[in-house]
Motif scaffolding. Structure first.
Motif, PDB file in Angstrom:
ATOM      1  N   ALA A  26       0.854  -1.187   0.000  1.00  0.00           N
ATOM      2  CA  ALA A  26       0.000   0.000   0.000  1.00  0.00           C
ATOM      3  C   ALA A  26       0.889   1.235   0.000  1.00  0.00           C
ATOM      4  N   VAL A  61      -4.011   5.399   3.672  1.00  0.00           N
ATOM      5  CA  VAL A  61      -3.672   4.661   2.461  1.00  0.00           C
ATOM      6  C   VAL A  61      -4.208   5.432   1.256  1.00  0.00           C
ATOM      7  N   VAL A  62      -3.324   5.760   0.298  1.00  0.00           N
ATOM      8  CA  VAL A  62      -3.770   6.519  -0.875  1.00  0.00           C
ATOM      9  C   VAL A  62      -3.805   5.657  -2.135  1.00  0.00           C
ATOM     10  N   ALA A  63      -3.130   4.509  -2.116  1.00  0.00           N
ATOM     11  CA  ALA A  63      -3.179   3.616  -3.280  1.00  0.00           C
ATOM     12  C   ALA A  63      -2.902   2.195  -2.827  1.00  0.00           C
ATOM     13  N   CYS A  64      -3.655   1.239  -3.423  1.00  0.00           N
ATOM     14  CA  CYS A  64      -3.481  -0.167  -3.047  1.00  0.00           C
ATOM     15  C   CYS A  64      -4.299  -1.016  -4.016  1.00  0.00           C
ATOM     16  N   THR A  67      -8.533  -2.407  -2.962  1.00  0.00           N
ATOM     17  CA  THR A  67      -9.060  -1.049  -2.829  1.00  0.00           C
ATOM     18  C   THR A  67      -9.803  -0.823  -1.521  1.00  0.00           C
ATOM     19  N   VAL A  70      -7.981   1.637   0.597  1.00  0.00           N
ATOM     20  CA  VAL A  70      -7.766   3.025   0.174  1.00  0.00           C
ATOM     21  C   VAL A  70      -8.649   3.969   0.979  1.00  0.00           C
TER      22      VAL A  70
END
Lengths: 331, 331
Positions: A26, A61-64, A67, A70
């Motif tokens: 992440a 979390v901004v990206a993963c 989802t 997120v």
């Protein structure tokens, strides 16, 4: 992006490459990052680490790929294990020989605008735990590792040597089962926080062999300091702490080693054998109980915060952190 | 003097002889006495005890050869040991085969205007612990005995079977090291006290073999109830509690036996062997840590009080106590 880098010297970098989201990892935007004694030791050569520092964080979390993570507020365990070796398969993932460790070994840390960590390391933060408390999850988990490893009885007398950040967290954690806890420290002003929780504080100067003041009044009973504690925890982060801790532990007692620093220590191992003292190394601990205790307000974290700095002011933050309670970086 | 006597039936006596101060003993005027499940069981034949009931008290010493105790507010351990036998000399005084036990075996209890107890059993009550909290020292110590006997890890999942007086104290004590604690009970209205402390509550009816509702949502992870707990404590005070507790404990887990009642229990010991479950009997515990926790406000006692009665109204108090939380007698 901005990042606080150690590559022989500590410096702020403005064009550090952003991390890319690997499978199972992440990308996290940290809100707060704590400066730990280990971070300071790294800038003195501990572990030989070079890279972005920082392993105590709370962030989003901004990206993963998964989802569902997120947008969630998270803290994270710092050891990224391989998951497939014999060490991992016997349940000792935090000792995986292939592991990377956030901001300590083989993996850039959290003192940046973005960083990455495996999803397996993440823990969602309950809504009722504010950022300023959640950022203490990692060191509180390290304190709880003592209770995880070793049976502390409510009737045990416990001494914490060192009244720094980790010492004050260990004292608060080890008082919870009802143990009588004494902190041996050099900062009299930290006694107030401890007394509010029923924890005694004694000046380190009072503990010298044969000193007339080598006494501590337990309820109703004067007990000598020397070799009188069932459990002693060295949280000094300094070579001298071990010798002091060793003087306090009783025969057949336990000496918990929490200090991490660059350099060797000396100890009379023959006397350790004669006294049948158990030495127990202790490192990272369990996050879920730490979050439970923070959510219930059983650990005071606000008095542990000595100051806040912006990430871009990180060098000054490190200068301010030496010998102080917790300095937080804001991103 | 007035005394609440059990001699085959429970009755208030107005001309009971006052105790005389033997060497090494103190005469105590109780302020408050708690009615324990054990007291109720004694009136049903448990232990065959006849005499003045009552072993949970807070009071004032009114006479003692050691005059430093006179006038002090005290609580007291209930086992009066001989101090000289091999059991006592190896440090197991609470198991002395010659012991008398306050209001339970060979020694009149505290439900009277005066009673006596050895000075060795006494603990002074800190000023900041009010009577209504101090009277819980004995049952809280019994709850802490679990932590004294057994290593409960912060990551352990713990189930308390029984939401009575002792169950609610055990739940509060065992949550302190950070454990995830679930109480299995029959009184939904007691969930509020538990939830305030981060303790979950599940109705006992939900725990039936193969039931579709045999699920408990741990944070982020659904886990079946059956055989899923590392540690299970039977606090039901009833024969049926053991079977329910047994269903909850995982293979290699620990089953703590806290219930005392008149009558036998049945258990499939062969299945216990196959599952390598450890059964651990647990009784009286350490007073000093209990007083430390009460002084720090870490245990909520006020919500455990269901009512107060005058000593002279003791028969009605016992009638009210069955199935209720703590009933206190005022002297």
């Amino acid at each position: 992006m901005q990042a606080l880098l150690f590559d022989g010297q500590l410096r702020l970098v403005h064009d550090y490459p952003e991390p890319s989201a690997l499978p199972g990892e992440a990308i996290i935007r940290p809100h707060l990052i704590g400066i730990c004694n280990t971070d300071i030791e790294i800038t003195r050569g501990y572990k030989g680490f070079k890279g972005v520092l920082g392993h105590e964080f709370v962030g989003t979390v901004v990206a993963c790929q998964n989802t569902s993570w997120v947008g969630r507020r998270v803290v994270g365990e710092i050891n990224a294990a391989c998951g497939g070796c014999t060490t991992c398969l016997r349940g000792d993932a935090s000792h995986c020989p292939e592991r990377t460790t956030l901001g300590i070994k083989g993996r850039d840390g959290a003192m940046a605008e973005l960083f990455s960590l495996p999803v397996a390391c993440l823990h969602a933060v309950p809504d009722d735990v504010p950022d300023a408390a959640a950022v203490f999850t990692e060191p509180l988990a390290a304190a709880l590792e003592i209770l995880e490893q070793s049976h502390l009885r409510p009737t045990d007398r416990v001494a914490i040597v060192g009244d720094g950040k980790l010492g004050l967290l260990c004292a608060q954690a080890l008082r919870l089962p009802g143990c009588e806890v004494v902190v041996v420290g050099r900062h009299a002003e930290r006694g107030e926080l401890l007394h509010a929780q029923g924890i005694a504080m004694m000046p380190a100067e009072a503990i010298r062999p044969g000193a007339a003041v080598d006494q501590f009044r337990s309820p109703g009973l004067p007990i000598a300091w020397s070799q009188s504690f069932d459990v002693v925890v060295d949280c000094t982060g300094q070579p001298g702490g071990l010798a002091l801790a060793r003087r306090l532990v009783r025969p057949r007692g336990r000496l918990i080693l929490k200090s991490t620093f660059a350099g060797d220590s000396t100890l009379d191992l023959s006397a350790v054998a004669v006294d049948e003292v158990r030495l127990i190394g202790s490192r990272c601990g369990p996050f879920a109980p730490a979050l439970r205790l923070l959510a219930r307000g059983l650990i005071a974290t606000e008095p542990l915060i000595a100051g806040r700095f912006a990430l871009r002011d990180g060098q000054n933050a490190f200068r301010a952190a030496a010998g102080q309670l917790k300095i937080l970086l804001e991103v």
